[in-house]
Design a protein around this motif. Sequence first.
Motif, mmCIF file in Angstrom:
data_model
loop_
_atom_site.group_PDB
_atom_site.id
_atom_site.type_symbol
_atom_site.label_atom_id
_atom_site.label_comp_id
_atom_site.label_asym_id
_atom_site.label_seq_id
_atom_site.Cartn_x
_atom_site.Cartn_y
_atom_site.Cartn_z
ATOM 1 N N ALA A 1 0.828 -1.211 0.000
ATOM 2 C CA ALA A 1 0.000 0.000 0.000
ATOM 3 C C ALA A 1 0.862 1.260 0.000
ATOM 4 N N ALA A 2 1.927 1.268 0.796
ATOM 5 C CA ALA A 2 2.803 2.446 0.868
ATOM 6 C C ALA A 2 3.510 2.686 -0.462
ATOM 7 N N MET A 3 3.867 1.622 -1.174
ATOM 8 C CA MET A 3 4.483 1.778 -2.494
ATOM 9 C C MET A 3 3.529 2.485 -3.454
ATOM 10 N N LEU A 4 2.280 2.057 -3.450
ATOM 11 C CA LEU A 4 1.301 2.669 -4.355
ATOM 12 C C LEU A 4 1.043 4.132 -4.000
ATOM 13 N N VAL A 5 0.959 4.421 -2.709
ATOM 14 C CA VAL A 5 0.770 5.811 -2.283
ATOM 15 C C VAL A 5 1.976 6.655 -2.694
ATOM 16 N N PHE A 6 3.182 6.122 -2.487
ATOM 17 C CA PHE A 6 4.391 6.841 -2.892
ATOM 18 C C PHE A 6 4.356 7.162 -4.387
ATOM 19 N N LEU A 7 4.000 6.185 -5.203
ATOM 20 C CA LEU A 7 3.992 6.409 -6.645
ATOM 21 C C LEU A 7 2.956 7.448 -7.041
ATOM 22 N N GLU A 8 1.829 7.489 -6.355
ATOM 23 C CA GLU A 8 0.823 8.520 -6.634
ATOM 24 C C GLU A 8 1.329 9.903 -6.243
ATOM 25 N N ARG A 9 1.956 10.001 -5.082
ATOM 26 C CA ARG A 9 2.404 11.306 -4.572
ATOM 27 C C ARG A 9 3.714 11.776 -5.173
ATOM 28 N N PHE A 10 4.681 10.844 -5.329
ATOM 29 C CA PHE A 10 6.042 11.237 -5.674
ATOM 30 C C PHE A 10 6.617 10.521 -6.899
ATOM 31 N N GLY A 11 5.834 9.679 -7.565
ATOM 32 C CA GLY A 11 6.374 8.867 -8.656
ATOM 33 C C GLY A 11 7.046 9.673 -9.755
ATOM 34 N N ALA A 12 6.351 10.658 -10.309
ATOM 35 C CA ALA A 12 6.923 11.469 -11.390
ATOM 36 C C ALA A 12 8.147 12.239 -10.895
ATOM 37 N N GLU A 13 8.072 12.764 -9.693
ATOM 38 C CA GLU A 13 9.196 13.498 -9.116
ATOM 39 C C GLU A 13 10.393 12.584 -8.907
ATOM 40 N N ALA A 14 10.153 11.357 -8.449
ATOM 41 C CA ALA A 14 11.248 10.404 -8.240
ATOM 42 C C ALA A 14 11.989 10.143 -9.546
ATOM 43 N N VAL A 15 11.251 9.949 -10.630
ATOM 44 C CA VAL A 15 11.873 9.743 -11.941
ATOM 45 C C VAL A 15 12.668 10.977 -12.336
ATOM 46 N N ASP A 16 12.071 12.150 -12.191
ATOM 47 C CA ASP A 16 12.765 13.405 -12.542
ATOM 48 C C ASP A 16 14.039 13.602 -11.732
ATOM 49 N N LEU A 17 14.039 13.123 -10.481
ATOM 50 C CA LEU A 17 15.214 13.273 -9.617
ATOM 51 C C LEU A 17 16.247 12.167 -9.821
ATOM 52 N N GLY A 18 15.959 11.214 -10.711
ATOM 53 C CA GLY A 18 16.926 10.176 -11.042
ATOM 54 C C GLY A 18 16.849 8.910 -10.215
ATOM 55 N N TRP A 19 15.790 8.732 -9.430
ATOM 56 C CA TRP A 19 15.640 7.502 -8.666
ATOM 57 C C TRP A 19 15.336 6.362 -9.631
#
Length: 126
Positions: free
Chosen positions: A45-63
């Motif tokens: 559940a936390a993974m899915l919430v993270f991807l909704e909140r921060f997924g695009a930002e994580a990709v942009d930041l190079g994660w």
Amino acid sequence: MSVPHPVATDPSPNFHSWRDRIERMNPATSPCPGLHGETWQRVHAAMLVFLERFGAEAVDLGWSELDLFGVHPKVGIIRADHCGALVVGGRAAQWIDPTRINFGNLTYYRDTPGQPRGIPIWAYGG
């Protein structure tokens, strides 16, 4: 000296493909050693919430998918040094920057020198 486990990682990170892979994982079935029952359900559940909140930002930041979803190729999360930020704890992320994800009283650092790399949790085969 051990030979690194070969792993095919996503050459062009896309949080939509990550979300699809996580959504296909059954929250009622342990994906690897160390993640069982309610703990795995919270992590999922936390993974899915993270991807909704921060997924695009994580990709942009190079994660990468290993930074976020990595597990040890033989013993899962039992070897936490191989784990990505989102597979341990099952806590909601509070914020993200280029090198850290904060989970309240816990911060994951992806730039730890010598940190071993795992495989994506969805690729775990035991």
